[in-house]
Scaffold this motif. Sequence first.
Motif, PDB file in Angstrom:
ATOM      1  N   UNK A  63       8.396  56.813  56.577  1.00 11.42           N
ATOM      2  CA  UNK A  63       9.299  56.908  55.433  1.00 11.42           C
ATOM      3  C   UNK A  63      10.727  56.604  55.883  1.00 11.42           C
ATOM      4  N   UNK A  64      11.506  56.102  54.959  1.00 13.48           N
ATOM      5  CA  UNK A  64      12.895  55.768  55.233  1.00 13.48           C
ATOM      6  C   UNK A  64      13.741  56.111  54.025  1.00 13.48           C
ATOM      7  N   UNK A  65      14.880  56.731  54.271  1.00 13.08           N
ATOM      8  CA  UNK A  65      15.915  56.879  53.264  1.00 13.08           C
ATOM      9  C   UNK A  65      17.109  56.080  53.758  1.00 13.08           C
ATOM     10  N   UNK A  66      17.464  55.035  53.021  1.00 13.56           N
ATOM     11  CA  UNK A  66      18.530  54.130  53.448  1.00 13.56           C
ATOM     12  C   UNK A  66      19.667  54.143  52.438  1.00 13.56           C
ATOM     13  N   UNK A  67      20.886  54.053  52.953  1.00  9.38           N
ATOM     14  CA  UNK A  67      22.077  53.931  52.129  1.00  9.38           C
ATOM     15  C   UNK A  67      22.823  52.673  52.537  1.00  9.38           C
ATOM     16  N   UNK A  68      23.073  51.802  51.564  1.00 11.91           N
ATOM     17  CA  UNK A  68      23.881  50.605  51.783  1.00 11.91           C
ATOM     18  C   UNK A  68      25.111  50.688  50.878  1.00 11.91           C
ATOM     19  N   UNK A  69      26.278  50.605  51.490  1.00 11.23           N
ATOM     20  CA  UNK A  69      27.539  50.613  50.758  1.00 11.23           C
ATOM     21  C   UNK A  69      28.220  49.272  50.996  1.00 11.23           C
ATOM     22  N   UNK A  70      28.449  48.514  49.927  1.00 10.51           N
ATOM     23  CA  UNK A  70      28.991  47.159  50.056  1.00 10.51           C
ATOM     24  C   UNK A  70      30.217  47.002  49.173  1.00 10.51           C
ATOM     25  N   UNK A  71      31.288  46.493  49.766  1.00  7.10           N
ATOM     26  CA  UNK A  71      32.527  46.275  49.046  1.00  7.10           C
ATOM     27  C   UNK A  71      32.791  44.779  48.959  1.00  7.10           C
ATOM     28  N   UNK A  72      33.001  44.275  47.748  1.00  6.36           N
ATOM     29  CA  UNK A  72      33.165  42.838  47.534  1.00  6.36           C
ATOM     30  C   UNK A  72      34.449  42.539  46.783  1.00  6.36           C
ATOM     31  N   UNK A  73      35.121  41.467  47.203  1.00  2.00           N
ATOM     32  CA  UNK A  73      36.217  40.922  46.406  1.00  2.00           C
ATOM     33  C   UNK A  73      36.194  39.402  46.513  1.00  2.00           C
ATOM     34  N   UNK A  74      36.057  38.760  45.369  1.00  2.00           N
ATOM     35  CA  UNK A  74      36.014  37.302  45.308  1.00  2.00           C
ATOM     36  C   UNK A  74      36.593  36.866  43.971  1.00  2.00           C
ATOM     37  N   UNK A  75      37.562  35.959  44.020  1.00  2.00           N
ATOM     38  CA  UNK A  75      38.151  35.418  42.798  1.00  2.00           C
ATOM     39  C   UNK A  75      38.279  33.916  42.952  1.00  2.00           C
ATOM     40  N   UNK A  76      37.626  33.181  42.043  1.00  2.00           N
ATOM     41  CA  UNK A  76      37.682  31.725  42.058  1.00  2.00           C
ATOM     42  C   UNK A  76      37.919  31.221  40.640  1.00  2.00           C
ATOM     43  N   UNK A  77      38.698  30.150  40.531  1.00  2.00           N
ATOM     44  CA  UNK A  77      38.972  29.544  39.227  1.00  2.00           C
ATOM     45  C   UNK A  77      39.011  28.031  39.361  1.00  2.00           C
ATOM     46  N   UNK A  78      38.493  27.349  38.344  1.00  2.00           N
ATOM     47  CA  UNK A  78      38.597  25.899  38.247  1.00  2.00           C
ATOM     48  C   UNK A  78      38.749  25.551  36.773  1.00  2.00           C
ATOM     49  N   UNK A  79      38.803  24.268  36.482  1.00  2.00           N
ATOM     50  CA  UNK A  79      38.970  23.847  35.094  1.00  2.00           C
ATOM     51  C   UNK A  79      37.784  24.264  34.237  1.00  2.00           C
ATOM     52  N   UNK A  80      36.592  24.336  34.824  1.00  2.00           N
ATOM     53  CA  UNK A  80      35.382  24.641  34.052  1.00  2.00           C
ATOM     54  C   UNK A  80      34.845  26.051  34.283  1.00  2.00           C
ATOM     55  N   UNK A  81      35.184  26.666  35.429  1.00  2.02           N
ATOM     56  CA  UNK A  81      34.551  27.925  35.793  1.00  2.02           C
ATOM     57  C   UNK A  81      35.578  28.957  36.248  1.00  2.02           C
ATOM     58  N   UNK A  82      35.209  30.221  36.108  1.00  2.22           N
ATOM     59  CA  UNK A  82      35.976  31.320  36.693  1.00  2.22           C
ATOM     60  C   UNK A  82      34.990  32.394  37.149  1.00  2.22           C
ATOM     61  N   UNK A  83      35.281  32.976  38.308  1.00  2.92           N
ATOM     62  CA  UNK A  83      34.390  33.983  38.896  1.00  2.92           C
ATOM     63  C   UNK A  83      35.227  35.101  39.492  1.00  2.92           C
ATOM     64  N   UNK A  84      34.893  36.341  39.140  1.00  2.42           N
ATOM     65  CA  UNK A  84      35.538  37.511  39.722  1.00  2.42           C
ATOM     66  C   UNK A  84      34.455  38.518  40.099  1.00  2.42           C
ATOM     67  N   UNK A  85      34.403  38.854  41.373  1.00  4.29           N
ATOM     68  CA  UNK A  85      33.495  39.890  41.868  1.00  4.29           C
ATOM     69  C   UNK A  85      34.365  40.900  42.613  1.00  4.29           C
ATOM     70  N   UNK A  86      34.635  42.028  41.977  1.00  3.07           N
ATOM     71  CA  UNK A  86      35.544  43.018  42.533  1.00  3.07           C
ATOM     72  C   UNK A  86      34.961  44.406  42.278  1.00  3.07           C
ATOM     73  N   UNK A  87      34.498  45.047  43.333  1.00  2.42           N
ATOM     74  CA  UNK A  87      33.934  46.374  43.156  1.00  2.42           C
ATOM     75  C   UNK A  87      33.136  46.795  44.363  1.00  2.42           C
ATOM     76  N   UNK A  88      32.621  47.995  44.271  1.00  2.18           N
ATOM     77  CA  UNK A  88      31.834  48.564  45.362  1.00  2.18           C
ATOM     78  C   UNK A  88      30.479  48.998  44.821  1.00  2.18           C
ATOM     79  N   UNK A  89      29.442  48.707  45.578  1.00  2.75           N
ATOM     80  CA  UNK A  89      28.096  49.084  45.182  1.00  2.75           C
ATOM     81  C   UNK A  89      27.439  49.961  46.233  1.00  2.75           C
ATOM     82  N   UNK A  90      26.658  50.913  45.775  1.00  2.00           N
ATOM     83  CA  UNK A  90      25.850  51.742  46.672  1.00  2.00           C
ATOM     84  C   UNK A  90      24.389  51.596  46.277  1.00  2.00           C
ATOM     85  N   UNK A  91      23.555  51.395  47.258  1.00  2.00           N
ATOM     86  CA  UNK A  91      22.113  51.284  47.023  1.00  2.00           C
ATOM     87  C   UNK A  91      21.406  52.308  47.900  1.00  2.00           C
TER      88      UNK A  91
END
Length: 340
Positions: A63-91
């Motif tokens: 058996x395994x109990x695992x904790x993954x904590x991931x912090x992400x920040x990504x901001x991209x923009x173009x004429x057709x697209x925009x992407x923002x990934x800003x936050x922290x996730x726990x699994x």
Amino acid sequence: MRFPIKRVSAAVVLLLAVWGRPCQAESLAVTPFYTFNQSPLVQIYGLPAAESAVVQQPGKAWTLVALDVANSYLKRESARESLLVDGEGERITLALRYGVAQRGELGMDLPLVAYNGGIFDGFIEDWHEFFGLPQGQRPGAPKGQLRFEYAKDGRQRLDMDRDGIGLGDVRLNGGWQLYHDGGANPVALALRTSLKLPTGSSSRLTGSGSTDLALWLTGSSDYALPGRWGHATVFAAAGGLAMTDGQVLKQQHKNLAGFGTLGLGWSPADSFALKAQLSGHSAFFRDSAFSELSSGAMQVIFGGTVAFSPRTTLDIALSEDVTVGASPDVALHLGVGHQF
């Protein structure tokens, strides 16, 4: 709040030193870290961890109990697209593996997934500054924000800013021992498979809405070192993932992906091992000018294993994105495993 990286590093070194004493056990098995890309747009799919090359013996369980904590920040923009990934996730993952035949193993993964603004923004800036790594757009970004959004051609295709915790996508697992040379830390090869079911919420990014099937080979080879230098292990895995359409960026999601891991571990004592691995996968999305979506990802994961007893171990690891933006800037992995 800013995390002092020197204090964190000192605490990790102290922990490893305290538990680095021999625990009077057989040689510690060196296995891959039970983790994978924790990007909020990837961990919802069925990408598996490499896992051990040795399946459980009949009637034995792990058996395994695992904790993954991931912090992400990504901001991209173009004429057709925009992407923002800003936050922290726990699994948080509860994994079970049980030997059901001479060479067979069955198991299940039950995950809980949470998102929030997080507390590690300052720590990551310190981490990058300490090691001379690029900071990207982090220094000028808002701290403690949760926002995942993507738009293309004037249409919002992803918008999630609600924190909380929920059940992720449950996985059913199987393994078959193809080769084992009989040693305590053997040369071994196993065929593994995982079926991910759509039990999570695609709107909250705790699941993808897709049913995914992964099939992969994982192998390891152990080498005794001269004198009191212990033993070293090389491990690797490679396979493929087939996915139904799902509900997250459905128009751009790819149905097939490949993945692999290559790693090395050294155990100088029966209670302690150092490990490092390189894990990567092909792109999960297409039709985007942003490489963070339409290209593959690569991570380096490094840390160690300490044995509290012959049957109980703790994995401690940090991961750093090699392909910038396609995986979290920094992720923490903790995994407590027990053999029954």
